[in-house]
Design a protein around this motif. Sequence first.
Motif, PDB file in Angstrom:
ATOM      1  N   SER A  75      40.871  41.196  46.305  1.00  0.00           N
ATOM      2  CA  SER A  75      41.948  40.470  45.628  1.00  0.00           C
ATOM      3  C   SER A  75      42.174  41.006  44.216  1.00  0.00           C
ATOM      4  N   THR A  76      41.095  41.413  43.528  1.00  0.00           N
ATOM      5  CA  THR A  76      41.272  41.967  42.180  1.00  0.00           C
ATOM      6  C   THR A  76      42.002  43.302  42.236  1.00  0.00           C
ATOM      7  N   ALA A 122      39.009  35.244  41.514  1.00  0.00           N
ATOM      8  CA  ALA A 122      37.839  36.023  41.118  1.00  0.00           C
ATOM      9  C   ALA A 122      37.471  35.828  39.654  1.00  0.00           C
ATOM     10  N   GLN A 123      38.377  35.260  38.844  1.00  0.00           N
ATOM     11  CA  GLN A 123      38.083  35.013  37.436  1.00  0.00           C
ATOM     12  C   GLN A 123      37.555  33.603  37.182  1.00  0.00           C
ATOM     13  N   TYR A 129      45.263  40.221  41.675  1.00  0.00           N
ATOM     14  CA  TYR A 129      44.844  38.872  41.317  1.00  0.00           C
ATOM     15  C   TYR A 129      43.711  38.961  40.301  1.00  0.00           C
ATOM     16  N   GLY A 130      44.095  39.194  39.064  1.00  0.00           N
ATOM     17  CA  GLY A 130      43.143  39.408  37.995  1.00  0.00           C
ATOM     18  C   GLY A 130      43.420  40.695  37.243  1.00  0.00           C
ATOM     19  N   GLU A 135      40.285  38.409  27.479  1.00  0.00           N
ATOM     20  CA  GLU A 135      41.453  38.840  28.233  1.00  0.00           C
ATOM     21  C   GLU A 135      42.254  37.635  28.697  1.00  0.00           C
ATOM     22  N   ASP A 136      43.517  37.876  29.031  1.00  0.00           N
ATOM     23  CA  ASP A 136      44.370  36.802  29.524  1.00  0.00           C
ATOM     24  C   ASP A 136      43.818  36.312  30.859  1.00  0.00           C
ATOM     25  N   MET A 137      43.640  35.001  30.957  1.00  0.00           N
ATOM     26  CA  MET A 137      43.147  34.405  32.187  1.00  0.00           C
ATOM     27  C   MET A 137      44.335  34.034  33.070  1.00  0.00           C
ATOM     28  N   SER A 138      44.273  34.434  34.288  1.00  0.00           N
ATOM     29  CA  SER A 138      45.317  34.093  35.247  1.00  0.00           C
ATOM     30  C   SER A 138      44.767  33.061  36.226  1.00  0.00           C
TER      31      SER A 138
END
Length: 364
Positions: free
Chosen positions: A214-215, A312-313, A219-220, A305-308
């Motif tokens: 996914s990363t 996975a984050q 997605y991340g 970093e910007d968190m989405s």
Amino acid sequence: MYVAVKGGERAIGNAHDWLAEARRGDPSVPDLALAQIREQLALAVDRVMAEGSLYDPDLAALALKQARGDTIEAVFLIRAFRTTLPRFGTSHPVDTGQMQIIRRISATYKDAPGGQILGPTFDYTHRLLDFGLADGDTVPQAPEAPASHSAVPHILSHLGAEGLMQPEHAPEACGADDVPDLTRTPLEFPAARPLRLQALTRGDEGFLLSLAYSTQRGYGRNHAFVGELRIGHVRVAAHLPELGFDVEFAEIQVTECESVNQFQGSKTQPAQFTRGYGLVFGQSERKAISMALVDRALRAQELGEDMSDAPAQDAEFVLSHCDNIQSSGFLEHIKLPHYVDFQAELELIRKLRREACAMQEAAE
């Protein structure tokens, strides 16, 4: 609350007997020996050891045989056995720079310092069924290159020497009480990186693979390179106070992966690379790479970093669901008797339908 249901003892006993018969299979077929499982299904054995948090190839082979090849059930058996073992002490951190390497590759340098060693890998096979194996044919073996016994520095250390790689700062003390032991204490949040790595290294390979994928799909937004992947044997040592010196007592096989990721820098730090890290028992490349990618994704907040909304984050999401024993236990419990619960739901549905019918008749 779940209440144990009594009864059915005879049926359960018969089920156990049937399981033993199914496990053995056709009696005319030779019984599968543990040595065969350990040597010829080594990657499955390695996975059971990694996710079971216990390095013992013979016990992992036994667990696989007992579980009829069900990896998660085998992991469950190994973890249950591990809880019965006493703890004598804590070993020193293994030095992977001194690894006796049997496989070492890098996707970042063609001419990697220290050389690339392909080792035993499926990477260059054609994925065609080899029917010769069905007949018990042996494949001619090329002369085997000896494993590297000399110190082989990590490739990313060369980037670190140029100041291009964010340094990893080890804690001042590395005693047994400095980092919580996930095999003995429950997971708590927020979880520091050492605890996260513990959870990932024994997490389910398939779950981590999906998160890592996914990363890569955005997605991340965490594009990574495999800086180095190495497989080999490392020595395990511990300090014995009664002797006053360190003693090497084991040699284990591990897979280590360091991923290289971009980092734009900040007001206090120049632009440089950061790393994700994975270390797993045995030969488990897919797991180690997945672990490194997920580890790096979980560092997003730490690195500013910007968190989405990327799964996975989210440390709580990842660490709470990566354990296949907890997951399968909660999932499989729903096949056990829930007669009272279901009858309550059934009665509720019937009552709602009666009320709805009554209201419809009144309206007419």
